[in-house]
Write a protein that holds these residues in place. Structure first.
Motif, PDB file in Angstrom:
ATOM      1  N   GLN A  13       0.837  -1.186   0.000  1.00 13.02           N
ATOM      2  CA  GLN A  13       0.000   0.000   0.000  1.00 13.02           C
ATOM      3  C   GLN A  13       0.875   1.239   0.000  1.00 13.02           C
ATOM      4  N   ALA A  14       0.292   2.322  -0.442  1.00 12.77           N
ATOM      5  CA  ALA A  14       1.008   3.592  -0.455  1.00 12.77           C
ATOM      6  C   ALA A  14       1.540   3.896   0.945  1.00 12.77           C
ATOM      7  N   GLY A  15       2.780   4.393   0.975  1.00  6.78           N
ATOM      8  CA  GLY A  15       3.431   4.663   2.246  1.00  6.78           C
ATOM      9  C   GLY A  15       4.288   3.520   2.747  1.00  6.78           C
ATOM     10  N   GLY A  16       4.139   2.368   2.135  1.00 11.54           N
ATOM     11  CA  GLY A  16       4.893   1.202   2.541  1.00 11.54           C
ATOM     12  C   GLY A  16       6.301   1.186   1.981  1.00 11.54           C
ATOM     13  N   SER A  17       7.024   0.113   2.285  1.00 14.05           N
ATOM     14  CA  SER A  17       8.413  -0.024   1.880  1.00 14.05           C
ATOM     15  C   SER A  17       8.661  -1.391   1.250  1.00 14.05           C
ATOM     16  N   ARG A  65      13.509   9.145  -0.950  1.00 14.50           N
ATOM     17  CA  ARG A  65      12.672   7.985  -0.643  1.00 14.50           C
ATOM     18  C   ARG A  65      13.388   6.665  -0.958  1.00 14.50           C
ATOM     19  N   ASN A  81      11.250   3.487   0.231  1.00 15.68           N
ATOM     20  CA  ASN A  81      10.375   3.883   1.338  1.00 15.68           C
ATOM     21  C   ASN A  81       9.321   4.861   0.853  1.00 15.68           C
ATOM     22  N   ASN A  82       8.276   4.997   1.628  1.00 20.18           N
ATOM     23  CA  ASN A  82       7.190   5.921   1.305  1.00 20.18           C
ATOM     24  C   ASN A  82       6.742   5.745  -0.148  1.00 20.18           C
ATOM     25  N   LYS A  84       4.705   5.260  -3.535  1.00 19.76           N
ATOM     26  CA  LYS A  84       3.530   5.922  -4.081  1.00 19.76           C
ATOM     27  C   LYS A  84       2.969   5.090  -5.232  1.00 19.76           C
ATOM     28  N   SER A 115      -3.248   2.543  -3.726  1.00 15.99           N
ATOM     29  CA  SER A 115      -3.588   3.740  -2.939  1.00 15.99           C
ATOM     30  C   SER A 115      -4.586   3.420  -1.838  1.00 15.99           C
TER      31      SER A 115
END
Length: 115
Positions: A13-17, A65, A81-82, A84, A115
């Protein structure tokens, strides 16, 4: 013979790594190692490059990122990271042995960010 094998892709998901790995069977000397990506309908683009002098380059879209690194066992990493949704693409590891030589390519690993 140069051989590059990527792993570590997946769906997040968005924000994941995610951390991509590339086992690089290359000559002791190399000019640059890098990560590229290609989304459907888009051209392949450079994401991050590690030069033999230790310097790095990042695409503006991933600066701050993503981090490219390499260990002593000739494994190239891309820490992402983070993430999108626009980072969704097939990611390829690449190696250039000489300064003006052709790139060698891996088979790619898919990264999908929802997202």
């Amino acid at each position: 013979q140069v051989r590059l094998v990527e792993s570590g892709g997946g769906s997040v998901q968005a924000g994941g790594s995610l951390r991509l790995s590339c086992v690089a069977s290359i000559y002791p000397r190399w000019s640059r190692l890098g990560w590229f990506r290609q989304a459907p309908g888009n051209e392949r683009e450079g994401v991050a490059t590690l030069f033999s002098d230790g310097s790095t380059w990042y695409a503006d879209s991933v600066k701050g990122r993503f981090t490219i690194s390499k260990d002593n066992e000739n494994i190239l990493y891309l820490q992402m990271n983070n993430l999108k949704p626009e980072d969704t693409a097939m990611y390829y590891c690449a190696a250039r042995i000489t300064r003006y030589g052709d790139y060698y390519w891996g088979q790619g690993t898919q990264v999908t960010v929802s997202s």
